[in-house]
Write a protein that holds these residues in place. Structure first.
Motif, PDB file in Angstrom:
ATOM      1  N   TYR A 123       0.814  -1.201   0.000  1.00 41.04           N
ATOM      2  CA  TYR A 123       0.000   0.000   0.000  1.00 41.04           C
ATOM      3  C   TYR A 123       0.854   1.260   0.000  1.00 41.04           C
ATOM      4  O   TYR A 123       1.847   1.348   0.735  1.00 41.04           O
ATOM      5  CB  TYR A 123      -0.925   0.018   1.223  1.00 41.04           C
ATOM      6  CG  TYR A 123      -1.735  -1.238   1.374  1.00 41.04           C
ATOM      7  CD1 TYR A 123      -1.786  -1.904   2.581  1.00 41.04           C
ATOM      8  CD2 TYR A 123      -2.445  -1.750   0.298  1.00 41.04           C
ATOM      9  CE1 TYR A 123      -2.514  -3.069   2.721  1.00 41.04           C
ATOM     10  CE2 TYR A 123      -3.179  -2.916   0.426  1.00 41.04           C
ATOM     11  CZ  TYR A 123      -3.215  -3.565   1.633  1.00 41.04           C
ATOM     12  OH  TYR A 123      -3.940  -4.709   1.759  1.00 41.04           O
ATOM     13  N   TYR A 126      -0.545  12.227   0.703  1.00 42.32           N
ATOM     14  CA  TYR A 126      -1.280  13.157   1.552  1.00 42.32           C
ATOM     15  C   TYR A 126      -0.771  14.571   1.311  1.00 42.32           C
ATOM     16  O   TYR A 126       0.367  14.782   0.919  1.00 42.32           O
ATOM     17  CB  TYR A 126      -1.064  12.837   3.037  1.00 42.32           C
ATOM     18  CG  TYR A 126      -1.655  11.541   3.514  1.00 42.32           C
ATOM     19  CD1 TYR A 126      -0.900  10.376   3.512  1.00 42.32           C
ATOM     20  CD2 TYR A 126      -2.955  11.492   4.005  1.00 42.32           C
ATOM     21  CE1 TYR A 126      -1.435   9.188   3.976  1.00 42.32           C
ATOM     22  CE2 TYR A 126      -3.505  10.303   4.472  1.00 42.32           C
ATOM     23  CZ  TYR A 126      -2.734   9.155   4.460  1.00 42.32           C
ATOM     24  OH  TYR A 126      -3.265   7.982   4.921  1.00 42.32           O
ATOM     25  N   GLN A 140      -0.555  18.250   3.620  1.00 41.71           N
ATOM     26  CA  GLN A 140      -0.689  18.791   4.971  1.00 41.71           C
ATOM     27  C   GLN A 140      -0.667  20.315   4.904  1.00 41.71           C
ATOM     28  O   GLN A 140       0.348  20.906   4.543  1.00 41.71           O
ATOM     29  CB  GLN A 140       0.435  18.282   5.877  1.00 41.71           C
ATOM     30  CG  GLN A 140       0.295  18.706   7.334  1.00 41.71           C
ATOM     31  CD  GLN A 140       1.380  18.129   8.221  1.00 41.71           C
ATOM     32  OE1 GLN A 140       2.535  18.012   7.825  1.00 41.71           O
ATOM     33  NE2 GLN A 140       1.016  17.729   9.435  1.00 41.71           N
ATOM     34  N   LEU A 151      -3.647  15.800   8.008  1.00 40.84           N
ATOM     35  CA  LEU A 151      -3.294  15.329   6.664  1.00 40.84           C
ATOM     36  C   LEU A 151      -4.546  14.892   5.920  1.00 40.84           C
ATOM     37  O   LEU A 151      -5.445  14.256   6.484  1.00 40.84           O
ATOM     38  CB  LEU A 151      -2.325  14.146   6.745  1.00 40.84           C
ATOM     39  CG  LEU A 151      -0.844  14.471   6.876  1.00 40.84           C
ATOM     40  CD1 LEU A 151      -0.508  14.973   8.266  1.00 40.84           C
ATOM     41  CD2 LEU A 151      -0.005  13.233   6.544  1.00 40.84           C
ATOM     42  N   LEU A 193      -5.969  12.812   2.528  1.00 42.40           N
ATOM     43  CA  LEU A 193      -5.583  11.795   1.550  1.00 42.40           C
ATOM     44  C   LEU A 193      -5.926  12.255   0.132  1.00 42.40           C
ATOM     45  O   LEU A 193      -7.072  12.609  -0.146  1.00 42.40           O
ATOM     46  CB  LEU A 193      -6.283  10.479   1.864  1.00 42.40           C
ATOM     47  CG  LEU A 193      -5.944   9.293   0.974  1.00 42.40           C
ATOM     48  CD1 LEU A 193      -4.483   8.898   1.128  1.00 42.40           C
ATOM     49  CD2 LEU A 193      -6.846   8.115   1.309  1.00 42.40           C
ATOM     50  N   TYR A 222      -4.499   6.850  -3.170  1.00 45.39           N
ATOM     51  CA  TYR A 222      -3.833   5.720  -2.572  1.00 45.39           C
ATOM     52  C   TYR A 222      -3.816   4.560  -3.561  1.00 45.39           C
ATOM     53  O   TYR A 222      -4.521   4.572  -4.575  1.00 45.39           O
ATOM     54  CB  TYR A 222      -4.484   5.304  -1.249  1.00 45.39           C
ATOM     55  CG  TYR A 222      -5.881   4.751  -1.358  1.00 45.39           C
ATOM     56  CD1 TYR A 222      -6.966   5.606  -1.478  1.00 45.39           C
ATOM     57  CD2 TYR A 222      -6.121   3.388  -1.300  1.00 45.39           C
ATOM     58  CE1 TYR A 222      -8.259   5.114  -1.574  1.00 45.39           C
ATOM     59  CE2 TYR A 222      -7.405   2.886  -1.387  1.00 45.39           C
ATOM     60  CZ  TYR A 222      -8.480   3.757  -1.511  1.00 45.39           C
ATOM     61  OH  TYR A 222      -9.758   3.252  -1.586  1.00 45.39           O
ATOM     62  N   PHE A 243       3.123  14.542   1.543  1.00 48.50           N
ATOM     63  CA  PHE A 243       3.763  13.371   2.136  1.00 48.50           C
ATOM     64  C   PHE A 243       3.324  12.114   1.410  1.00 48.50           C
ATOM     65  O   PHE A 243       2.142  11.910   1.146  1.00 48.50           O
ATOM     66  CB  PHE A 243       3.394  13.232   3.619  1.00 48.50           C
ATOM     67  CG  PHE A 243       4.062  14.252   4.495  1.00 48.50           C
ATOM     68  CD1 PHE A 243       3.374  15.376   4.919  1.00 48.50           C
ATOM     69  CD2 PHE A 243       5.375  14.077   4.902  1.00 48.50           C
ATOM     70  CE1 PHE A 243       3.984  16.324   5.723  1.00 48.50           C
ATOM     71  CE2 PHE A 243       5.998  15.011   5.707  1.00 48.50           C
ATOM     72  CZ  PHE A 243       5.293  16.138   6.111  1.00 48.50           C
ATOM     73  N   ALA A 250      -1.959  -1.462   9.935  1.00 48.53           N
ATOM     74  CA  ALA A 250      -2.407  -0.095   9.686  1.00 48.53           C
ATOM     75  C   ALA A 250      -1.274   0.914   9.838  1.00 48.53           C
ATOM     76  O   ALA A 250      -1.455   2.090   9.557  1.00 48.53           O
ATOM     77  CB  ALA A 250      -3.532   0.255  10.649  1.00 48.53           C
ATOM     78  N   ILE A 251      -0.111   0.468  10.287  1.00 42.89           N
ATOM     79  CA  ILE A 251       0.998   1.394  10.522  1.00 42.89           C
ATOM     80  C   ILE A 251       1.548   1.870   9.188  1.00 42.89           C
ATOM     81  O   ILE A 251       1.907   1.073   8.327  1.00 42.89           O
ATOM     82  CB  ILE A 251       2.104   0.740  11.351  1.00 42.89           C
ATOM     83  CG1 ILE A 251       1.563   0.376  12.731  1.00 42.89           C
ATOM     84  CG2 ILE A 251       3.292   1.672  11.475  1.00 42.89           C
ATOM     85  CD1 ILE A 251       2.558  -0.351  13.600  1.00 42.89           C
ATOM     86  N   GLN A 252       1.607   3.191   9.025  1.00 43.23           N
ATOM     87  CA  GLN A 252       2.136   3.782   7.809  1.00 43.23           C
ATOM     88  C   GLN A 252       3.526   4.353   8.061  1.00 43.23           C
ATOM     89  O   GLN A 252       3.809   4.883   9.134  1.00 43.23           O
ATOM     90  CB  GLN A 252       1.200   4.909   7.338  1.00 43.23           C
ATOM     91  CG  GLN A 252      -0.159   4.411   6.878  1.00 43.23           C
ATOM     92  CD  GLN A 252      -1.130   5.561   6.657  1.00 43.23           C
ATOM     93  OE1 GLN A 252      -1.415   6.322   7.562  1.00 43.23           O
ATOM     94  NE2 GLN A 252      -1.620   5.694   5.440  1.00 43.23           N
ATOM     95  N   PHE A 286       6.168   7.112   6.633  1.00 45.46           N
ATOM     96  CA  PHE A 286       6.105   8.333   5.842  1.00 45.46           C
ATOM     97  C   PHE A 286       7.478   8.757   5.330  1.00 45.46           C
ATOM     98  O   PHE A 286       8.507   8.535   5.991  1.00 45.46           O
ATOM     99  CB  PHE A 286       5.534   9.475   6.679  1.00 45.46           C
ATOM    100  CG  PHE A 286       4.053   9.393   6.899  1.00 45.46           C
ATOM    101  CD1 PHE A 286       3.531   8.592   7.902  1.00 45.46           C
ATOM    102  CD2 PHE A 286       3.190  10.117   6.098  1.00 45.46           C
ATOM    103  CE1 PHE A 286       2.163   8.513   8.102  1.00 45.46           C
ATOM    104  CE2 PHE A 286       1.813  10.045   6.291  1.00 45.46           C
ATOM    105  CZ  PHE A 286       1.303   9.247   7.289  1.00 45.46           C
ATOM    106  N   GLY A 287       7.460   9.413   4.161  1.00 47.81           N
ATOM    107  CA  GLY A 287       8.647  10.081   3.678  1.00 47.81           C
ATOM    108  C   GLY A 287       8.820  11.410   4.387  1.00 47.81           C
ATOM    109  O   GLY A 287       7.999  11.795   5.219  1.00 47.81           O
ATOM    110  N   ALA A 288       9.894  12.134   4.029  1.00 48.32           N
ATOM    111  CA  ALA A 288      10.225  13.390   4.705  1.00 48.32           C
ATOM    112  C   ALA A 288       9.402  14.561   4.185  1.00 48.32           C
ATOM    113  O   ALA A 288       9.416  15.645   4.782  1.00 48.32           O
ATOM    114  CB  ALA A 288      11.707  13.678   4.562  1.00 48.32           C
TER     115      ALA A 288
END
Lengths: 112, 114
Positions: free
Chosen positions: A31, A35, A37, A43, A45, A48, A90, A99-101, A103-105
């Motif tokens: 997945y 997003y 922000q 955030l 969506l 996806y 992001f 469910a843990i995502q 993230f990039g910087a």
């Protein structure tokens, strides 16, 4: 140990220009998400993907497009940039069954 | 309407002190609740995740609690450090298979000062 990598980190666009925000992950996650922000807001969506070749709209997809030709890459395309698209973007990924995502910087985009 | 609210909006505490951040949500049905830490200029990083059957979850000096009946969660930070200065985001997921049914709160900005 790269995780989720986004490029560029910063970008200034003129109104009407187009650009692609790059996102790649090396964790073999099914997945991926995009997003935006905005200051003082949660955030939101944009798009996806649950796997290569499969994408779907999120809450705020207008003005954006995505593709997912490989498991690793999930680029976000902005067509005809507008000031309302000024934001921090992001990319995130998550493995199957959790469910843990991750993230990039982020990419900070200004449209002037 | 599915919403996630966080309080306070911002908080300043002295190094070494404890603090508690609040999250109220109206997301229904409920699948799980996550707390993320977001350092300035960085992406969010997961701290804890709880399903409806879990009341508490710890990660080092961070302890999250969940009351699914009142739809409230809290994040308690013990013996704060300067590195705890960040935004803390509460995220609530609806149906397990609806990846778009994930609502992010606006975050609480925490500043830890010497």
């Amino acid at each position: 140990n790269a995780g989720v990598t986004q490029t560029p980190k910063f970008r200034i666009l003129k109104i009407g220009q187009s650009m692609t925000l790059q996102c790649t992950q090396d964790m073999n996650h099914n997945y991926m998400y995009w997003y935006r922000q905005d200051p003082g807001m949660g955030l939101k969506l944009i798009y996806y993907s649950v796997g290569a070749g499969i994408t779907d709209k999120g809450e705020v997809p207008n003005g954006y497009n995505v593709s997912r030709s490989t498991t690793e890459d999930f680029p976000l395309r902005l067509e005809l940039a507008a000031p309302s698209q000024t934001s921090v973007y992001f990319c995130a990924s998550s493995p199957l069954g959790t469910a843990i995502q991750y993230f990039g910087a982020g990419t900070r985009l200004s449209v002037l | 309407k599915n919403q996630v609210e966080q309080s306070p909006q911002s908080l300043i505490i002295l190094e070494g002190k404890n603090c508690t951040l609040q999250c109220n949500y109206t997301v229904s049905p409920f699948s799980n609740l996550r707390w993320y830490k977001q350092d300035t200029g960085r992406g969010p990083v997961s701290l804890t995740i709880m399903t409806f059957s879990e009341n508490t979850k710890s990660n080092g000096r961070y302890t999250a609690t969940l009351d699914a009946d009142t739809k409230q969660s809290s994040l308690h930070i013990t013996a704060s450090q300067l590195s705890d200065s960040a935004s803390y985001i509460c995220v609530v997921s609806g149906l397990k298979t609806s990846y778009d049914k994930v609502i992010f709160g606006p975050g609480t900005s925490l500043s830890v000062i010497p």
